[in-house]
Design an enzyme around this catalytic site. Structure first.
Site, mmCIF file in Angstrom:
data_model
loop_
_atom_site.group_PDB
_atom_site.id
_atom_site.type_symbol
_atom_site.label_atom_id
_atom_site.label_comp_id
_atom_site.label_asym_id
_atom_site.label_seq_id
_atom_site.Cartn_x
_atom_site.Cartn_y
_atom_site.Cartn_z
ATOM 1 N N ASP A 60 0.869 -1.174 0.000
ATOM 2 C CA ASP A 60 0.000 0.000 0.000
ATOM 3 C C ASP A 60 0.911 1.231 0.000
ATOM 4 O O ASP A 60 1.595 1.502 0.985
ATOM 5 C CB ASP A 60 -0.911 0.000 1.224
ATOM 6 N N ARG A 80 -0.003 4.419 -0.386
ATOM 7 C CA ARG A 80 -0.712 5.675 -0.152
ATOM 8 C C ARG A 80 -0.114 6.457 1.024
ATOM 9 O O ARG A 80 0.256 5.878 2.046
ATOM 10 C CB ARG A 80 -2.197 5.404 0.115
#
Length: 618
Positions: free
Chosen positions: A148, A150
């Site tokens: 991930d 982000r």
């Protein structure tokens, strides 16, 4: 620029960001929900991307009064948000978030971080790897990305620019809360979103739950897959109806046997199960099809073109699966343990009695009209306990089955009686009827399927009118076939169809069946409109129109059958002729409470005149 934006403070630990523009945008979603958002853009965001903030509801008042706004950080997902991809749950989460935040007052941050930050093309490449067996995280790693990627620094800047430094976070993802907290945003509460499960995203959601501790409650501890469905896929509406149409000739061949047995033949039950009929309303999470009211009603109508008794029985067994899915998790784990379509009978006439005892209730009663009981493992029984109506779930094996179904029509339904004397029912298998029948029922907290979130009365009134319409259409079809070959005595015509009077009689029967069909479709359109704004259900005006349209459909269907039979001569009354059976079946259907003319006309009139119903269950 609004006053609250102009005076907002920025957290000193974050790079400074400011609001660059604000514009009002009306929003409307495909399901009909609409609201208005103030869309804000920003200068100075750390990653330089064009992120958006949608301010919803009474957001200015929330900030001015120092209330804690509801906030969702929603990462862009073109496949899910725009195209409705079933491989993720992003689209439904976005839709839910807008409505929840608009009601509470707060912000939806639409962050340009496609594919957990890896980009659209890489996300699609990851999909291809997932098709080979990798989960969503391992697929990212295989492409050389992080699980991930982000970063929510820009999100914290956007919130800080508005002075929203303490929030309620709408998310199942603990990483969002952790990052925001580290960036100086106080997450006062983390509010979970709904669980939007489909056969295509089950492993994706399970991976998020198991690998990154998302707060997701799926079906059971061993959820590695969605239970399989026939053919490996969920049929479309048209595919389901095509399966039913394929059964109709066999149902016609067995109609006489069905009457003789006073229950559905095992061959018919096998056909129904193999076609997936009983899965129509079962939730997706449980391996069902999660279909809607229109498919359900059409299936009953088309089954009745073959055999009204089969349509009636199947219609109620399908409906009762839907009723079981409204119970709490403990009961669902019990009754759905054997598969996605447990078969249950249900009866509420007359209401039995229940006495509170340690651990549950002692139940006694004699219940009639238990449709489907000849094929059921469970029975749903209405009882009264201290002035409260309950529904009790009982194994059929624990009840006395009384052979009481000796009738002129619908003989093949086997809707026999049930009796119990001081039968113990555990506490968890007795529920308040008002709770089970409401839009906000225990099952609605478990399953996202729209039909579970609708009042029970939405479907309870559909079976009899749909069966009557299908039977009437069958009668008109038989009438037409006979007219084209039948020689009528005491006439000079070679066949009945050559007579102008017979032609007029047929057109009247055909037109009356068409009238029944139009009323029936009007009723379904009212239900469909109400489901778009669920879980509010039908208004009193809509309920009046709905019940009236169904009643008028049933009445027209009965008249179409009468015209077909009266024009078909004496042979139509032989027990081997389908028209006499259709007429008897429809006559019984028209005496069912859901088609009982006088009370429906009275209550519908009251509803249409805004006088209020005198029968609460109408």
């Amino acid at each position: 620029m609004t006053a609250c934006v102009e005076t907002a403070v920025q957290d000193a630990s974050l790079p400074f960001a400011t609001v660059r523009s604000q514009v009002t945008v009306p929003l409307r979603f495909p399901d009909g929900y609409s609201t208005t958002a103030d869309v804000l853009t920003f200068r100075g965001l750390a990653d330089g991307k064009e992120h958006l903030l949608l301010a919803l509801g009474q957001w200015e008042q929330t900030l001015l009064t120092h209330d804690v706004p509801l906030v969702r950080l929603h990462s862009e997902c073109m496949t899910g948000d725009v195209f409705g991809s079933q491989r993720c749950d992003c689209g439904p989460q976005l839709r839910e978030a807008v409505e929840e935040i608009a009601a509470a007052g707060g912000f939806l941050l639409y962050l340009r971080q496609e594919g957990r930050g890896i980009g659209l093309y890489s996300k699609l490449d990851a999909y291809a790897l997932q098709d080979t067996g990798l989960d969503t995280y391992d697929a990212n790693l295989a492409l050389g990305h992080g699980e991930d990627e982000r970063d929510y620094t820009a999100a914290a800047q956007m919130l800080g620019a508005l002075g929203a430094t303490s929030i309620r976070l709408l998310s199942n993802n603990p990483d969002k809360a952790d990052q925001l907290t580290a960036l100086g945003i106080d997450v006062a509460e983390q509010v979970p979103t709904g669980v939007y499960l489909s056969p295509a995203n089950h492993s994706y959601l399970a991976a998020k739950r198991d690998r990154t501790a998302h707060t997701l409650e799926l079906s059971r501890a061993d959820v590695g897959h969605v239970p399989p469905v026939p053919g490996g896929t969920i049929p479309s509406h048209d595919e389901m109806l095509s399966r039913i149409d394929g059964l109709v000739p066999r149902l016609r061949e067995r109609a006489e046997e069905t009457e003789r047995l006073r229950r559905l033949p095992e061959s018919t039950m096998t056909d129904l199960k193999e076609s997936g009929v009983f899965r129509i309303l079962a939730p997706l999470e449980l391996g069902g099809y999660g279909m809607g009211a229109e498919t359900y009603a059409e299936v009953i109508r088309r089954l009745a073109r073959g055999c009204a008794s089969t349509a009636w029985t199947a219609g109620h067994l399908i409906e009762h699966v839907w009723m079981l899915a409204r119970w709490p998790r403990q009961v669902q784990d019990e009754v759905f343990a054997g598969g996605p379509a447990p078969l249950a009978a249900a009866t509420g006439a007359p209401v039995g009695s229940a006495r509170k005892v340690p651990g549950g209730f002692s139940v006694s009663g004699h219940w009639s009209f238990a449709s489907g009981v000849m094929h059921a493992e469970w029975a749903l029984l209405a009882v009264q306990s201290d002035g409260v109506r309950l529904q009790c779930l009982v194994p059929v094996a624990e009840l006395e089955l009384l052979d009481a179904w000796h009738t002129a029509g619908l003989r093949g339904t086997g809707s026999n009686d049930l009796r119990a004397v001081d039968l113990f029912v555990p506490q968890h298998r007795a529920m308040d009827w008002a709770l089970l029948s409401a839009a906000d029922n225990p099952g609605s907290r478990i399953h996202p399927d729209p039909m579970i979130h609708t009042p029970m009365a939405t479907l309870l009134n559909l079976v009899a009118p749909a069966a009557a319409l299908g039977a009437a259409e069958y009668a008109v079809e038989v009438f037409r076939e006979k007219m084209l070959v039948r020689k009528v005595k005491n006439t000079v015509d070679n066949r009945q169809a050559d007579s102008p009077l017979a032609q007029a009689r047929f057109s009247q029967a055909y037109g009356t069946a068409a009238t029944a069909r139009l009323h029936w479709r009007e009723a379904l359109s009212i239900v469909s409109s109400s489901l778009e704004r669920q879980p509010s259900g039908l208004t009193d005006d809509e309920r009046a129109k709905y019940r009236l349209s169904l009643a008028l459909s049933g009445e027209a269907a009965e008249e179409a059958v009468r015209l077909a039979v009266s024009g078909s001569g004496g042979n139509a009354h032989r027990l081997s002729h389908p028209l006499q059976r259709i007429q008897r079946d429809v006559n019984v259907l028209l005496n069912h409470p859901t088609l009982s003319r006088d009370p429906i006309l009275e209550q519908a009139g009251r509803g249409l005149l805004s006088l209020g119903f005198t029968v609460p269950s109408f």
